[in-house]
Design an enzyme around this catalytic site. Sequence first.
Site, PDB file in Angstrom:
ATOM      1  N   ARG A  65     -23.046  30.361 -18.109  1.00  0.00           N
ATOM      2  CA  ARG A  65     -24.318  31.336 -18.227  1.00  0.00           C
ATOM      3  C   ARG A  65     -24.224  32.829 -19.279  1.00  0.00           C
ATOM      4  O   ARG A  65     -24.780  33.428 -19.374  1.00  0.00           O
ATOM      5  CB  ARG A  65     -24.961  31.859 -17.030  1.00  0.00           C
ATOM      6  CG  ARG A  65     -25.082  31.010 -15.939  1.00  0.00           C
ATOM      7  CD  ARG A  65     -26.293  29.763 -16.080  1.00  0.00           C
ATOM      8  NE  ARG A  65     -26.401  29.032 -14.935  1.00  0.00           N
ATOM      9  CZ  ARG A  65     -26.866  28.061 -14.927  1.00  0.00           C
ATOM     10  NH1 ARG A  65     -26.949  27.450 -16.200  1.00  0.00           N
ATOM     11  NH2 ARG A  65     -27.221  27.472 -13.731  1.00  0.00           N
ATOM     12  N   ASN A 297     -30.610  18.703 -10.435  1.00  0.00           N
ATOM     13  CA  ASN A 297     -30.777  17.637 -11.282  1.00  0.00           C
ATOM     14  C   ASN A 297     -29.726  17.174 -11.812  1.00  0.00           C
ATOM     15  O   ASN A 297     -28.791  17.590 -12.591  1.00  0.00           O
ATOM     16  CB  ASN A 297     -31.625  18.326 -12.448  1.00  0.00           C
ATOM     17  CG  ASN A 297     -32.585  17.160 -13.418  1.00  0.00           C
ATOM     18  OD1 ASN A 297     -32.604  16.443 -12.936  1.00  0.00           O
ATOM     19  ND2 ASN A 297     -32.934  17.909 -14.445  1.00  0.00           N
ATOM     20  N   ASP A 324     -20.670  20.253 -12.248  1.00  0.00           N
ATOM     21  CA  ASP A 324     -21.871  20.767 -12.642  1.00  0.00           C
ATOM     22  C   ASP A 324     -22.426  22.110 -11.863  1.00  0.00           C
ATOM     23  O   ASP A 324     -23.330  22.386 -11.478  1.00  0.00           O
ATOM     24  CB  ASP A 324     -22.927  19.707 -12.240  1.00  0.00           C
ATOM     25  CG  ASP A 324     -24.328  19.925 -13.102  1.00  0.00           C
ATOM     26  OD1 ASP A 324     -24.295  20.911 -13.818  1.00  0.00           O
ATOM     27  OD2 ASP A 324     -25.183  19.139 -12.641  1.00  0.00           O
TER      28      ASP A 324
HETATM   29  O1  DOR Z   1     -29.132  21.232 -11.693  1.00  0.00           O
HETATM   30  C1  DOR Z   1     -28.791  21.350 -12.844  1.00  0.00           C
HETATM   31  N1  DOR Z   1     -28.701  22.640 -13.268  1.00  0.00           N
HETATM   32  N2  DOR Z   1     -28.798  20.445 -13.596  1.00  0.00           N
HETATM   33  C2  DOR Z   1     -28.885  20.626 -14.773  1.00  0.00           C
HETATM   34  O2  DOR Z   1     -28.997  19.665 -15.852  1.00  0.00           O
HETATM   35  C3  DOR Z   1     -28.668  21.858 -15.502  1.00  0.00           C
HETATM   36  C4  DOR Z   1     -28.209  22.707 -14.606  1.00  0.00           C
HETATM   37  C5  DOR Z   1     -28.399  24.225 -14.790  1.00  0.00           C
HETATM   38  O3  DOR Z   1     -28.044  24.746 -15.958  1.00  0.00           O
HETATM   39  O4  DOR Z   1     -28.889  24.947 -13.967  1.00  0.00           O
END
Ligand code: DOR
Length: 447
Positions: A65, A297, A324
């Site tokens: 971020r 996601n 992730d």
């Molecule tokens: O759950 C997710 N969060 N999947 C993604 O593809 C992006 C990520 C995010 O940047 O928060």
Amino acid sequence: MSDLLLRGGRVLDPSSGRDAVADVLVRDGLVASVGERLAADRVQIIDVAGLVVAPGFIDLHCHLRDPGLTYKESIASGGRAAAAGGFTTICCMPNTDPVIDSRGIVEYVLRTAAAESPVRVLPIGAVTKGQAGKELAELAELAEAGVVAFSDDGRPVATSSLMRHALEYSRITGRPVIDHCEDVTLTGGAPANEGPVAARLGLRGWPAAAETIIIARDLELAALTGGRLHIAHVSTAGGVELIRQAKRSGVPVTAEVTPHHLTLTDAWLLGEGLRWPATGTTSLDRRAPYDTRTKVNPPLRGDADVEAVIAGLADGTIDAIATDHAPHAVVDKLCEYDEAAFGISGFETALGALLALVETGAVSLERIVEALTVGPLRVLGDLDGRVSPGRIAEGCPADLVVFDPAHPWTVDPEHFLSKGKNSPLDGVELPGRVVLTMVAGKVAYRA
Ligand code: DOR
């Protein structure tokens, strides 16, 4: 940098097949020797009997971020959280603000990481300018500036033509293209796996076919171009099978799976019928339905998909485990399920969740450690020492993790070093924890 001796741990190094009790001597940031009862003159001795000493973990996929959204996480806080999770190298996705799509932003990330992160941070550059899916970013320039891969993660590479050209650049630069495989015309931002759970909760469904369609497209294009393709967070049985077949045919593809897709199912959206981990036998108390911390996601899937990704990890179809790690602020999740941000804060629960999976007998601890070290290295390739070595061998940088596989603890996100407290594992007991993380001989985290 202090010289030290890790005495009497179980040294688990999948790169060499070593799995035996030994001492590890660290001098001048390097592993000086590994062996039984090493002599220790003028070094600090740390007793690690009963603990596992492994190569530092390498995470191919996280969100820091930074720049722009540092209220959710920063390179400094994310780096500290990664160290607490046993990671010594992390690759960060470019969906920042601004997007990592130019030399200047790559340099910002590298400079900030060098100054503020206790672990190695390797940026991933966007495939398209602004991740807008219209025009390729300057991929050769990004590679020269230091990105280790290209991705539009958060969304797929928008068209076949862009993907084809990105894979062609992959051949020139030697950097893989990491795709988030989602046919957005089928998902339309749907928050839950398409199936009985979504139907019962009245949530829009994200069908498995949305993943397999893009994986199939990308595999065709990898075969056509010879460019290196890496599939992010595979979550479906069909996706695993496509990758398995493509590898058999010699397509240059690798794949990753997340700890949450290995251990949680969409039952967690309902909050009932829960087991931990999903394929284990421990039943958990009911939890509140529509817990937005389960929203991710790709979405948490059903039992058959979870079993398939576990099998794909066990048989080597899936090369790597990647967190992730997707930290969000409280307000991003404090809303209706449909409105909430996608993502799970994953660094600090990854190892514990994976140890729970090992306890089910479905995957060995050695395979897990391999998928956190050797597997990611296979994806990244040789980066001239910018990445952790993924092994414990004389002369290698001492990037190490020491963990206790039998020290149960209960997840309390308020204690995370990450700014992202968004974990569905809040209140769940995990079987083991990280005790010490070391990067180039320097202690990056100590419990
Ligand atoms: O759950 C997710 N969060 N999947 C993604 O593809 C992006 C990520 C995010 O940047 O928060």
